[in-house]
Motif scaffolding. Sequence first.
Motif, PDB file in Angstrom:
ATOM      1  N   ARG A 336       0.823  -1.207   0.000  1.00 12.66           N
ATOM      2  CA  ARG A 336       0.000   0.000   0.000  1.00 12.66           C
ATOM      3  C   ARG A 336       0.856   1.255   0.000  1.00 12.66           C
ATOM      4  O   ARG A 336       2.034   1.242   0.377  1.00 12.66           O
ATOM      5  CB  ARG A 336      -0.937   0.019   1.193  1.00 12.66           C
ATOM      6  CG  ARG A 336      -0.249   0.279   2.526  1.00 12.66           C
ATOM      7  CD  ARG A 336      -1.150  -0.140   3.649  1.00 12.66           C
ATOM      8  NE  ARG A 336      -1.403  -1.571   3.591  1.00 12.66           N
ATOM      9  CZ  ARG A 336      -2.200  -2.235   4.412  1.00 12.66           C
ATOM     10  NH1 ARG A 336      -2.844  -1.586   5.340  1.00 12.66           N
ATOM     11  NH2 ARG A 336      -2.351  -3.537   4.305  1.00 12.66           N
ATOM     12  N   ILE A 337       0.222   2.337  -0.402  1.00 12.90           N
ATOM     13  CA  ILE A 337       0.806   3.673  -0.324  1.00 12.90           C
ATOM     14  C   ILE A 337      -0.147   4.522   0.506  1.00 12.90           C
ATOM     15  O   ILE A 337      -1.356   4.541   0.242  1.00 12.90           O
ATOM     16  CB  ILE A 337       0.987   4.301  -1.720  1.00 12.90           C
ATOM     17  CG1 ILE A 337       1.977   3.478  -2.552  1.00 12.90           C
ATOM     18  CG2 ILE A 337       1.468   5.752  -1.605  1.00 12.90           C
ATOM     19  CD1 ILE A 337       2.093   3.953  -3.995  1.00 12.90           C
ATOM     20  N   THR A 338       0.365   5.187   1.517  1.00 16.99           N
ATOM     21  CA  THR A 338      -0.460   6.073   2.328  1.00 16.99           C
ATOM     22  C   THR A 338      -0.573   7.428   1.633  1.00 16.99           C
ATOM     23  O   THR A 338       0.446   8.055   1.326  1.00 16.99           O
ATOM     24  CB  THR A 338       0.139   6.255   3.732  1.00 16.99           C
ATOM     25  OG1 THR A 338       0.259   4.967   4.361  1.00 16.99           O
ATOM     26  CG2 THR A 338      -0.739   7.145   4.588  1.00 16.99           C
ATOM     27  N   VAL A 339      -1.788   7.860   1.385  1.00 23.15           N
ATOM     28  CA  VAL A 339      -2.047   9.125   0.685  1.00 23.15           C
ATOM     29  C   VAL A 339      -2.607  10.118   1.694  1.00 23.15           C
ATOM     30  O   VAL A 339      -3.735   9.965   2.172  1.00 23.15           O
ATOM     31  CB  VAL A 339      -3.026   8.919  -0.482  1.00 23.15           C
ATOM     32  CG1 VAL A 339      -3.233  10.229  -1.231  1.00 23.15           C
ATOM     33  CG2 VAL A 339      -2.521   7.832  -1.425  1.00 23.15           C
ATOM     34  N   LEU A 340      -1.791  11.122   2.038  1.00 22.82           N
ATOM     35  CA  LEU A 340      -2.221  12.155   2.989  1.00 22.82           C
ATOM     36  C   LEU A 340      -2.928  13.242   2.206  1.00 22.82           C
ATOM     37  O   LEU A 340      -2.311  14.131   1.614  1.00 22.82           O
ATOM     38  CB  LEU A 340      -1.013  12.700   3.747  1.00 22.82           C
ATOM     39  CG  LEU A 340      -0.170  11.622   4.458  1.00 22.82           C
ATOM     40  CD1 LEU A 340       1.071  12.237   5.080  1.00 22.82           C
ATOM     41  CD2 LEU A 340      -0.997  10.899   5.503  1.00 22.82           C
ATOM     42  N   ASN A 341      -4.254  13.185   2.194  1.00 20.33           N
ATOM     43  CA  ASN A 341      -5.076  14.054   1.366  1.00 20.33           C
ATOM     44  C   ASN A 341      -5.469  15.336   2.109  1.00 20.33           C
ATOM     45  O   ASN A 341      -5.250  15.456   3.313  1.00 20.33           O
ATOM     46  CB  ASN A 341      -6.326  13.276   0.920  1.00 20.33           C
ATOM     47  CG  ASN A 341      -7.113  13.996  -0.141  1.00 20.33           C
ATOM     48  OD1 ASN A 341      -6.574  14.809  -0.896  1.00 20.33           O
ATOM     49  ND2 ASN A 341      -8.402  13.736  -0.219  1.00 20.33           N
ATOM     50  N   LYS A 342      -6.051  16.262   1.378  1.00 27.47           N
ATOM     51  CA  LYS A 342      -6.560  17.544   1.899  1.00 27.47           C
ATOM     52  C   LYS A 342      -5.434  18.410   2.449  1.00 27.47           C
ATOM     53  O   LYS A 342      -5.605  19.113   3.468  1.00 27.47           O
ATOM     54  CB  LYS A 342      -7.644  17.313   2.952  1.00 27.47           C
ATOM     55  CG  LYS A 342      -8.819  16.488   2.431  1.00 27.47           C
ATOM     56  CD  LYS A 342      -9.969  16.440   3.418  1.00 27.47           C
ATOM     57  CE  LYS A 342     -11.103  15.556   2.884  1.00 27.47           C
ATOM     58  NZ  LYS A 342     -12.264  15.522   3.791  1.00 27.47           N
ATOM     59  N   ALA A 343      -4.279  18.377   1.766  1.00 24.20           N
ATOM     60  CA  ALA A 343      -3.155  19.205   2.199  1.00 24.20           C
ATOM     61  C   ALA A 343      -3.493  20.680   2.075  1.00 24.20           C
ATOM     62  O   ALA A 343      -2.899  21.520   2.779  1.00 24.20           O
ATOM     63  CB  ALA A 343      -1.919  18.876   1.359  1.00 24.20           C
ATOM     64  N   ASP A 344      -4.448  21.032   1.199  1.00 24.08           N
ATOM     65  CA  ASP A 344      -4.828  22.443   1.034  1.00 24.08           C
ATOM     66  C   ASP A 344      -5.532  22.993   2.267  1.00 24.08           C
ATOM     67  O   ASP A 344      -5.642  24.217   2.431  1.00 24.08           O
ATOM     68  CB  ASP A 344      -5.742  22.598  -0.184  1.00 24.08           C
ATOM     69  CG  ASP A 344      -6.964  21.687  -0.114  1.00 24.08           C
ATOM     70  OD1 ASP A 344      -6.775  20.471   0.056  1.00 24.08           O
ATOM     71  OD2 ASP A 344      -8.097  22.191  -0.234  1.00 24.08           O
ATOM     72  N   LEU A 345      -6.005  22.123   3.162  1.00 28.13           N
ATOM     73  CA  LEU A 345      -6.670  22.575   4.388  1.00 28.13           C
ATOM     74  C   LEU A 345      -5.718  22.696   5.571  1.00 28.13           C
ATOM     75  O   LEU A 345      -6.129  23.135   6.647  1.00 28.13           O
ATOM     76  CB  LEU A 345      -7.802  21.604   4.747  1.00 28.13           C
ATOM     77  CG  LEU A 345      -8.914  21.435   3.700  1.00 28.13           C
ATOM     78  CD1 LEU A 345      -9.976  20.474   4.203  1.00 28.13           C
ATOM     79  CD2 LEU A 345      -9.529  22.778   3.340  1.00 28.13           C
ATOM     80  N   LEU A 346      -4.447  22.328   5.365  1.00 28.35           N
ATOM     81  CA  LEU A 346      -3.462  22.455   6.437  1.00 28.35           C
ATOM     82  C   LEU A 346      -2.992  23.897   6.549  1.00 28.35           C
ATOM     83  O   LEU A 346      -2.954  24.626   5.550  1.00 28.35           O
ATOM     84  CB  LEU A 346      -2.258  21.540   6.161  1.00 28.35           C
ATOM     85  CG  LEU A 346      -2.510  20.031   6.198  1.00 28.35           C
ATOM     86  CD1 LEU A 346      -1.268  19.282   5.738  1.00 28.35           C
ATOM     87  CD2 LEU A 346      -2.913  19.590   7.596  1.00 28.35           C
ATOM     88  N   PRO A 347      -2.622  24.370   7.747  1.00 27.69           N
ATOM     89  CA  PRO A 347      -2.095  25.727   7.895  1.00 27.69           C
ATOM     90  C   PRO A 347      -0.834  25.917   7.055  1.00 27.69           C
ATOM     91  O   PRO A 347      -0.097  24.951   6.802  1.00 27.69           O
ATOM     92  CB  PRO A 347      -1.777  25.814   9.400  1.00 27.69           C
ATOM     93  CG  PRO A 347      -2.605  24.750  10.036  1.00 27.69           C
ATOM     94  CD  PRO A 347      -2.715  23.652   9.028  1.00 27.69           C
ATOM     95  N   PRO A 348      -0.563  27.123   6.584  1.00 31.54           N
ATOM     96  CA  PRO A 348       0.636  27.380   5.771  1.00 31.54           C
ATOM     97  C   PRO A 348       1.908  26.928   6.489  1.00 31.54           C
ATOM     98  O   PRO A 348       2.104  27.189   7.673  1.00 31.54           O
ATOM     99  CB  PRO A 348       0.611  28.912   5.594  1.00 31.54           C
ATOM    100  CG  PRO A 348      -0.828  29.287   5.763  1.00 31.54           C
ATOM    101  CD  PRO A 348      -1.384  28.337   6.777  1.00 31.54           C
ATOM    102  N   GLY A 349       2.761  26.220   5.769  1.00 31.43           N
ATOM    103  CA  GLY A 349       4.025  25.740   6.329  1.00 31.43           C
ATOM    104  C   GLY A 349       3.907  24.501   7.178  1.00 31.43           C
ATOM    105  O   GLY A 349       4.904  23.973   7.659  1.00 31.43           O
ATOM    106  N   HIS A 350       2.677  24.027   7.376  1.00 35.68           N
ATOM    107  CA  HIS A 350       2.476  22.839   8.208  1.00 35.68           C
ATOM    108  C   HIS A 350       2.484  21.594   7.336  1.00 35.68           C
ATOM    109  O   HIS A 350       1.862  21.564   6.290  1.00 35.68           O
ATOM    110  CB  HIS A 350       1.147  22.935   8.957  1.00 35.68           C
ATOM    111  CG  HIS A 350       0.882  21.773   9.868  1.00 35.68           C
ATOM    112  ND1 HIS A 350       1.409  21.692  11.129  1.00 35.68           N
ATOM    113  CD2 HIS A 350       0.148  20.642   9.692  1.00 35.68           C
ATOM    114  CE1 HIS A 350       1.016  20.566  11.699  1.00 35.68           C
ATOM    115  NE2 HIS A 350       0.248  19.906  10.840  1.00 35.68           N
ATOM    116  N   ARG A 351       3.201  20.563   7.764  1.00 34.28           N
ATOM    117  CA  ARG A 351       3.247  19.300   7.032  1.00 34.28           C
ATOM    118  C   ARG A 351       2.525  18.223   7.835  1.00 34.28           C
ATOM    119  O   ARG A 351       2.593  18.196   9.062  1.00 34.28           O
ATOM    120  CB  ARG A 351       4.697  18.855   6.796  1.00 34.28           C
ATOM    121  CG  ARG A 351       5.439  19.721   5.802  1.00 34.28           C
ATOM    122  CD  ARG A 351       6.876  19.239   5.654  1.00 34.28           C
ATOM    123  NE  ARG A 351       6.944  17.856   5.238  1.00 34.28           N
ATOM    124  CZ  ARG A 351       6.854  17.460   3.963  1.00 34.28           C
ATOM    125  NH1 ARG A 351       6.703  18.354   3.008  1.00 34.28           N
ATOM    126  NH2 ARG A 351       6.941  16.177   3.659  1.00 34.28           N
TER     127      ARG A 351
END
Length: 444
Positions: A336-351
Amino acid sequence: MSADVLDPRPARRQGRRAPVPVPPEHGWQERAILVGTEHGPHQGLSGEESLGELERLVDTAGVLVAGKALQTVRRINPATYIGAGKVEQVEAMIRERAANVAIFDDSLSPAQQRNLERALKVKVVDRSQLILDIFARRAQSLAGKLQVELAQLEYLLPRLTRQWQHLSRLGGGVGTRGPGETQLEVDRRRVREKIARLRRRLLDVERTRGLHRRSRASVPYPCIALVGYTNSGKSTLMNRLTEAEVFVEDKLFATLDPTVRRLALPSGGAALLIDTVGFINKLPHGFVDAFKSTLEEVREADLLLHVLDASNPQAADQAVVVERVLGELSAADTPRITVLNKADLLPPGHRAAIGAGGPSCTISARTGDGIDTLLEAVDRALQSRLTRLHVTLPVSRGDLLARLRQAGTIVREDYDGDRVEIVAMVPEKLAGQVRKAVGPRASC
């Protein structure tokens, strides 16, 4: 929600007192008190987080939340699930806030459900019944509708109660014998007969699905399944990758039926991408059995894309729930590959920092950010599963040669008269098909 599950109107035949009247300004919209429990150390979502998820489920079902109650319990009360004091507190909240249904965040036994309805004087619904009701709204295909109906009837069967007394058996003696069956026995027999009919129809549907799977197996495309917690963005990702136009909505269980589309890969190859039903904490009892023909797609996949909502504070706990369900499906060892989605909803500079083993990609299915990186990761994962095939084919078998070029990589190709010697890196599935077609002339 459907009237047969959460009907706020009086239910005198069931032997219950009429529900608390609803103020005219609210019409017939159901108003619910949500009841959750905290069991101390936990694996997955905490009691408060699970109650918040229940609130989203209730919103999806179209019910207004009038209040919430959470109790920490050391031992489940066998009669009412929660303690007597909490029952009184919930009953007071129902009166004060004109609620007409109590929804529990756990599965209740038939006896607990009946006792709570008597104590609270309103209809009581547990989490399993609520989820099945939402499934009934969302199912579109014949298979989905049959699976939901089967799960609902199996849930209902042990909860049938005596509704009419006039058909019960009378005492012994001449002229005092009853008609032979109580209405309860008739109801149970009819439900069992309908369950048997549904299972027979589902067997036919499963045979059809099996034919479809075998047809896909004959095509040299690997299968990739999208799995993940409900509302993690699987359908949005499906649309982004394949332009499938799957229905998308920001609610739990927006889609229920699986969708299969062709996915083009950067290397020029292709794969079949399958969108599956989302998982959730505290799945209804019997869910995996009722939906086994749908979930079979997950078990048969060559690669899983585990989609997580990276913007959700409970993403790590949700990942634990998904892994648990994958284990129940015997798919825990599938690559499997883990897909961390909705990165556009994360605060700026936050990973996104979610402890996921194996390869992972951070993307936004809505904006398209990171999609190219994800496709390259998928391509690498599939390439790593290729096997070396050394085969000599008649020139007349251009169909096999075309399939080798389409699904794999040709390492060497030497022509000698009416034969061609091929060395290629191809999926094991295709290698087996080619070996079977050409017989002993194939070698590894």
